[in-house]
Design a protein around this motif. Sequence first.
Motif, mmCIF file in Angstrom:
data_model
loop_
_atom_site.group_PDB
_atom_site.id
_atom_site.type_symbol
_atom_site.label_atom_id
_atom_site.label_comp_id
_atom_site.label_asym_id
_atom_site.label_seq_id
_atom_site.Cartn_x
_atom_site.Cartn_y
_atom_site.Cartn_z
ATOM 1 N N SER A 208 0.834 -1.203 0.000
ATOM 2 C CA SER A 208 0.000 0.000 0.000
ATOM 3 C C SER A 208 0.867 1.251 0.000
ATOM 4 N N ALA A 209 1.960 1.212 0.769
ATOM 5 C CA ALA A 209 2.882 2.354 0.791
ATOM 6 C C ALA A 209 3.530 2.535 -0.577
ATOM 7 N N TYR A 210 3.889 1.411 -1.196
ATOM 8 C CA TYR A 210 4.484 1.478 -2.527
ATOM 9 C C TYR A 210 3.480 2.025 -3.542
ATOM 10 N N LEU A 211 2.220 1.566 -3.408
ATOM 11 C CA LEU A 211 1.177 2.053 -4.297
ATOM 12 C C LEU A 211 0.970 3.553 -4.104
ATOM 13 N N GLU A 212 0.998 4.004 -2.857
ATOM 14 C CA GLU A 212 0.850 5.435 -2.579
ATOM 15 C C GLU A 212 1.991 6.223 -3.212
ATOM 16 N N GLU A 213 3.201 5.678 -3.117
ATOM 17 C CA GLU A 213 4.356 6.326 -3.750
ATOM 18 C C GLU A 213 4.166 6.416 -5.265
ATOM 19 N N LEU A 214 3.671 5.313 -5.847
ATOM 20 C CA LEU A 214 3.423 5.308 -7.294
ATOM 21 C C LEU A 214 2.362 6.330 -7.670
ATOM 22 N N MET A 215 1.328 6.468 -6.827
ATOM 23 C CA MET A 215 0.283 7.430 -7.116
ATOM 24 C C MET A 215 0.831 8.858 -7.074
ATOM 25 N N VAL A 216 1.742 9.099 -6.132
ATOM 26 C CA VAL A 216 2.383 10.415 -6.069
ATOM 27 C C VAL A 216 3.209 10.653 -7.332
ATOM 28 N N ARG A 217 3.967 9.634 -7.726
ATOM 29 C CA ARG A 217 4.769 9.754 -8.951
ATOM 30 C C ARG A 217 3.857 9.970 -10.169
ATOM 31 N N LEU A 218 2.714 9.303 -10.164
ATOM 32 C CA LEU A 218 1.767 9.495 -11.257
ATOM 33 C C LEU A 218 1.249 10.930 -11.279
ATOM 34 N N SER A 219 1.021 11.486 -10.088
ATOM 35 C CA SER A 219 0.526 12.868 -10.027
ATOM 36 C C SER A 219 1.534 13.841 -10.619
ATOM 37 N N PHE A 220 2.827 13.490 -10.544
ATOM 38 C CA PHE A 220 3.851 14.373 -11.110
ATOM 39 C C PHE A 220 3.760 14.437 -12.631
ATOM 40 N N THR A 221 3.125 13.450 -13.243
ATOM 41 C CA THR A 221 3.027 13.457 -14.710
ATOM 42 C C THR A 221 1.941 14.396 -15.204
ATOM 43 N N ASN A 222 1.052 14.800 -14.302
ATOM 44 C CA ASN A 222 0.045 15.809 -14.641
ATOM 45 C C ASN A 222 0.443 17.112 -13.955
ATOM 46 N N ILE A 223 0.709 18.132 -14.741
ATOM 47 C CA ILE A 223 1.212 19.389 -14.199
ATOM 48 C C ILE A 223 0.088 20.415 -14.213
ATOM 49 N N TYR A 224 -0.238 20.920 -13.013
ATOM 50 C CA TYR A 224 -1.329 21.866 -12.861
ATOM 51 C C TYR A 224 -0.780 23.235 -12.454
ATOM 52 N N SER A 225 -1.529 24.266 -12.789
ATOM 53 C CA SER A 225 -1.139 25.609 -12.361
ATOM 54 C C SER A 225 -1.538 25.808 -10.897
ATOM 55 N N PRO A 226 -0.603 26.232 -10.057
ATOM 56 C CA PRO A 226 -0.933 26.430 -8.637
ATOM 57 C C PRO A 226 -1.619 27.756 -8.347
ATOM 58 N N ILE A 227 -1.649 28.668 -9.337
ATOM 59 C CA ILE A 227 -2.242 29.985 -9.124
ATOM 60 C C ILE A 227 -2.980 30.434 -10.385
ATOM 61 N N ASP A 228 -3.840 31.430 -10.226
ATOM 62 C CA ASP A 228 -4.395 32.135 -11.386
ATOM 63 C C ASP A 228 -3.303 33.039 -11.942
ATOM 64 N N GLY A 229 -3.210 33.138 -13.251
ATOM 65 C CA GLY A 229 -2.187 34.017 -13.794
ATOM 66 C C GLY A 229 -2.029 33.890 -15.295
ATOM 67 N N VAL A 230 -0.884 34.394 -15.744
ATOM 68 C CA VAL A 230 -0.537 34.397 -17.163
ATOM 69 C C VAL A 230 0.765 33.633 -17.342
ATOM 70 N N VAL A 231 0.833 32.784 -18.355
ATOM 71 C CA VAL A 231 2.055 32.035 -18.647
ATOM 72 C C VAL A 231 3.083 33.001 -19.242
ATOM 73 N N THR A 232 4.235 33.097 -18.580
ATOM 74 C CA THR A 232 5.280 34.010 -19.052
ATOM 75 C C THR A 232 6.470 33.272 -19.656
ATOM 76 N N GLN A 233 6.556 31.956 -19.426
ATOM 77 C CA GLN A 233 7.672 31.200 -19.995
ATOM 78 C C GLN A 233 7.284 29.732 -20.130
ATOM 79 N N VAL A 234 7.666 29.120 -21.240
ATOM 80 C CA VAL A 234 7.500 27.681 -21.467
ATOM 81 C C VAL A 234 8.849 27.159 -21.921
ATOM 82 N N ALA A 235 9.460 26.270 -21.119
ATOM 83 C CA ALA A 235 10.835 25.843 -21.371
ATOM 84 C C ALA A 235 10.931 24.564 -22.193
ATOM 85 N N ALA A 236 9.815 23.884 -22.481
ATOM 86 C CA ALA A 236 9.854 22.638 -23.254
ATOM 87 C C ALA A 236 8.553 22.504 -24.028
#
Length: 410
Positions: A208-236
């Motif tokens: 279960s701990a390993y699964l939780e770790e995998l779920m966290v790693r999976l969440s890293f593959t979806n990148i969300y904006s933490p604030i309202d704003g304007v995109v000023t730079q895209v590096a990739a």
Amino acid sequence: MKKYFIISGIIIATFIFLIFIIFRGDSDKSTVKIITKDFVKIGELKSVLMEQGVIKPQVGAQIEIGTRATGEIIDMNVKVGDIVKKGQLIARLDSRDIEKEISQAREQINILNKELQLENETYPYQRKIYFERIRDSESRMQTATGKYEREIYLYRRGFSAKEELDTIKTDYDSAKAALNQAKLELNRYDREHNLTVERIELEIKKQSAYLEELMVRLSFTNIYSPIDGVVTQVAAEAGETLVSGLQVGNLITVLNPRLLELWIYVDETDISKVSIGQQVEYTVDTYPDKTFTGKVDRINISPDIFENIVYYRAIVNIDNKTAELLKPEMTTQCKIIIASKSGKLVIPNEALKWKDDHYIVYKIIDESKGITEEVPIKIGERGDSTTEVLNGLTEGDKIAVEVKLNEESA
């Protein structure tokens, strides 16, 4: 005829005399072209510091978003200049490898749960078998005990032989040993069950701990904006592969354009005059006719040194409505109001003229004809835009702020 010339001469002389009197009486008056005018009035006298400043994002207004996941960028949903909302998905990495590991971990947890369920379901029935063995052994023990005690009684009175007593005692010992063995087997089974349950539960916890770790790693593959704003730079861009730990941390930069503040660089010689709460007026080049206002919110005691000149930052918070008009890194011309007095008789600074080692103003006598009078005045304190008048003028006097002298008057 002679009398006529005498009378004409008197009339001409009188006319010349009157003109002389008139011009002598108006010698301090001038006919000018009035460009701008104002009134002598009771107003405010402000002393200010003139400083330079710059618009900066507040702490937390600009977020550099990175990723701790490794994989190919599948989707890049934003570009520079896009407006994003807090929680909006802005990029996605390939997550198939992690999803496969998650599936395997879940399957392993399911297997372990079934094993645990089977163990717990089997335990009561199996324990009942061991318990029945104990009950049978106790019954045999009870019978053997009765026979053995009765045989001892008979033997001691001579009604039974020693051989008969030994045979019954052997049966008694056998029943006793069987009972003890049955109890030992039940205790051993209980221990084995508890150890099995503990082992399975530990494995489930690890998985279960390993699964939780995998779920966290999976969440890293979806990148969300933490604030309202304007995109000023895209590096990739989509198609590029990111390697966790090797890629530049900043993938996307988002700025909230409403969270701005003004940094005013105050010379070290003037910083003692600045305090928290003082009013500030400032302008930017893009809005030359608009004056923004604020208050000194805090003063940074850490100096900024430019070309060997020491400055200290006076920081002014910018409200959201004003921030909508401004942008980071705009330069500003700032006035910090270090003193303000009201109820003073004041005139615009531009109305003051210096003549013959004293100040004068052009008091308007007849605006339609451009007739003004030079009035010497005594001044008091001077502010950034107005000057205090101590005497020479009264409230309501109309004065020329800017004039163009006629050539004859000049």
